[in-house]
Design a protein around this motif. Structure first.
Motif, PDB file in Angstrom:
ATOM      1  N   UNK A  35       2.669  12.220  22.229  1.00 26.72           N
ATOM      2  CA  UNK A  35       1.739  11.490  21.315  1.00 26.72           C
ATOM      3  C   UNK A  35       0.807  12.700  21.327  1.00 26.72           C
ATOM      4  N   UNK A  36       0.232  13.612  22.098  1.00 28.88           N
ATOM      5  CA  UNK A  36      -0.559  14.865  21.984  1.00 28.88           C
ATOM      6  C   UNK A  36       0.073  15.663  21.124  1.00 28.88           C
ATOM      7  N   UNK A  37       1.343  15.933  21.409  1.00 24.46           N
ATOM      8  CA  UNK A  37       2.165  16.812  20.376  1.00 24.46           C
ATOM      9  C   UNK A  37       2.012  16.283  18.866  1.00 24.46           C
ATOM     10  N   UNK A  38       2.105  15.026  18.752  1.00 24.83           N
ATOM     11  CA  UNK A  38       2.102  14.398  17.378  1.00 24.83           C
ATOM     12  C   UNK A  38       0.776  14.354  16.643  1.00 24.83           C
TER      13      UNK A  38
ATOM     14  N   UNK B 238      -2.920  17.363  13.025  1.00 23.75           N
ATOM     15  CA  UNK B 238      -4.148  18.088  13.002  1.00 23.75           C
ATOM     16  C   UNK B 238      -4.159  19.574  12.048  1.00 23.75           C
ATOM     17  N   UNK B 239      -2.842  19.907  12.031  1.00 22.37           N
ATOM     18  CA  UNK B 239      -2.536  21.082  11.054  1.00 22.37           C
ATOM     19  C   UNK B 239      -2.408  20.832   9.723  1.00 22.37           C
ATOM     20  N   UNK B 240      -3.027  21.740   8.722  1.00 26.05           N
ATOM     21  CA  UNK B 240      -2.876  21.484   7.366  1.00 26.05           C
ATOM     22  C   UNK B 240      -1.754  22.166   6.908  1.00 26.05           C
ATOM     23  N   UNK B 241      -0.520  21.351   6.790  1.00 22.32           N
ATOM     24  CA  UNK B 241       0.953  22.187   6.566  1.00 22.32           C
ATOM     25  C   UNK B 241       1.051  22.341   4.977  1.00 22.32           C
ATOM     26  N   UNK B 242       1.893  23.433   4.744  1.00 20.32           N
ATOM     27  CA  UNK B 242       2.409  23.762   3.336  1.00 20.32           C
ATOM     28  C   UNK B 242       3.949  23.674   3.705  1.00 20.32           C
TER      29      UNK B 242
ATOM     30  N   UNK C 264       7.706  17.678   9.620  1.00 23.62           N
ATOM     31  CA  UNK C 264       8.001  18.452  10.889  1.00 23.62           C
ATOM     32  C   UNK C 264       8.390  17.612  12.286  1.00 23.62           C
ATOM     33  N   UNK C 265       7.828  16.361  12.403  1.00 28.85           N
ATOM     34  CA  UNK C 265       8.373  15.506  13.422  1.00 28.85           C
ATOM     35  C   UNK C 265       9.526  14.986  13.197  1.00 28.85           C
ATOM     36  N   UNK C 266      10.062  14.901  12.156  1.00 29.33           N
ATOM     37  CA  UNK C 266      11.348  14.370  11.934  1.00 29.33           C
ATOM     38  C   UNK C 266      12.356  15.415  12.257  1.00 29.33           C
TER      39      UNK C 266
END
Length: 355
Positions: free
Chosen positions: A181-184, A189-193, A275-277
């Motif tokens: 969960x820390x990694x999730x 927390x990152x703003x993704x493009x 990203x998680x998937x």
């Protein structure tokens, strides 16, 4: 037949709620009572791990020591022990309370997470029932941690960051695997493009080279789980069929983001979940028989119930095909778990009619 009858029941009242345009919150309440009840009223003999924790709960009922000693005695899962000791003190000594509390805990927390988003909640609930409800009756303690991580991530996405971060150590105290969960949260927390997602996909392939290092670090820190990496336990690889669903969802979600003008919030939800998937796909394909990876991947797989209702909102020539394939694969997976009796979920028994 029991699980299929409940699937049909879920489909019927889902259609009725949609047809009569009944408020979403009422559907969530009814479906929580329904699906939560399947888990909550199961016998201690339904689910491979259920009897083990049923007996652990009976030991907690009889425990008369201090709280600090309790935490030490259950150092592998102190949060679980404290919670159920509190349950025994407040609600009594009926050991069936273990199934009742764990079952409704899992569903209510998951449903709260679903309710935070403006999505087709009926689709999310249906997909949850097909993909996660059956295994939740087997590995209930991990699923308690799973739903807490999922809620933590949902709260983080809704800018309730302090509560989200507070939930994580509680989840880890229930099941150490929730440390992912820390990694999730870092990903969220990152703003993704789109470009950053592509970079992450490329770098993740290189990250596979360090997997063994990370495994060794984990087991050296948490010795109780070293057997997972020593080959003592192996998964059967039954989840391989679902990798097709996760791969399709990843690429379809990326295609949606490229071809539609999404509002900022939905775009970020899809990018972060993608990203998680992708992480799930990479680990699921390469380590499908490693039970440690299979267990950790649950925390990544759950986000499909958030992504799926979003992407099917956009009408295009691929939408119906995608929706059909995902549900076909989910139904196949659901049916296979039942007919193979994976996790000892058959026959379904309830303590309600026992003498």
């Amino acid at each position: 037949m029991f699980y299929f009858v409940n699937l049909i029941f879920l489909l019927i009242y889902s259609k009725l709620f949609k047809y009569f345009n009944i408020k979403k919150k009422f559907f969530l309440i009814i479906s929580a009572i329904h699906i939560g009840g399947i888990m909550a009223f199961r016998s201690c003999y339904t689910g491979t791990d259920t009897f083990q924790y049923y007996n652990a709960y009976k030991m907690l009922i009889d425990y008369s020591g201090g709280m600090l000693d309790l935490v030490r005695a259950y150092s592998k899962f102190p949060g679980w022990a404290v919670l159920f000791k509190a349950v025994s003190l407040i609600f009594g000594t009926n050991p069936n309370l273990y199934m009742f509390v764990s079952g409704y805990f899992i569903v209510i927390i998951t449903w709260i997470a679903i309710s935070l988003f403006d999505i087709d909640q009926m689709q999310a609930v249906l997909l949850y029932y097909l993909l996660f409800a059956l295994q939740a009756m087997n590995v209930a303690r991990q699923n308690m941690a799973l739903c807490m991580v999922f809620l933590s991530a949902a709260l983080f996405l809704k800018d309730k960051k302090k509560i989200a971060v507070f939930l994580l150590p509680l989840a880890i105290s229930v099941h150490i695997s929730a440390i992912i969960g820390i990694l999730i949260i870092i990903v969220f927390a990152v703003k993704w493009t789109k470009k950053r997602v592509y970079y992450a996909v490329a770098l993740s392939v290189l990250g596979l080279l360090s997997v063994n290092v990370l495994f060794n670090l984990f087991t050296s820190s948490f010795a109780g789980y070293s057997s997972y990496l020593l080959g003592v336990f192996k998964a059967s690889g039954r989840n391989v069929v679902m990798q097709v669903a996760y791969i399709l969802t990843f690429f379809y979600a990326m295609w949606i983001q490229r071809n539609y003008a999404l509002d900022h919030n939905k775009e970020q939800i899809l990018l972060k979940s993608s990203v998680l998937l992708w992480g799930e796909i990479l680990l699921g394909v390469c380590f499908s028989t490693e039970i440690f990876i299979v267990r950790e991947n649950l925390y990544l797989q759950i986000f499909i119930i958030l992504m799926f209702p979003i992407v099917i909102c956009y009408v295009n020539r691929y939408r119906k095909v995608y929706k059909f394939v995902i549900y076909a694969l989910a139904l196949f997976y659901f049916s296979y778990r039942i007919y193979s009796n994976y996790g000892s979920i058959m026959p379904y028994e309830t303590y309600l009619f026992k003498n």
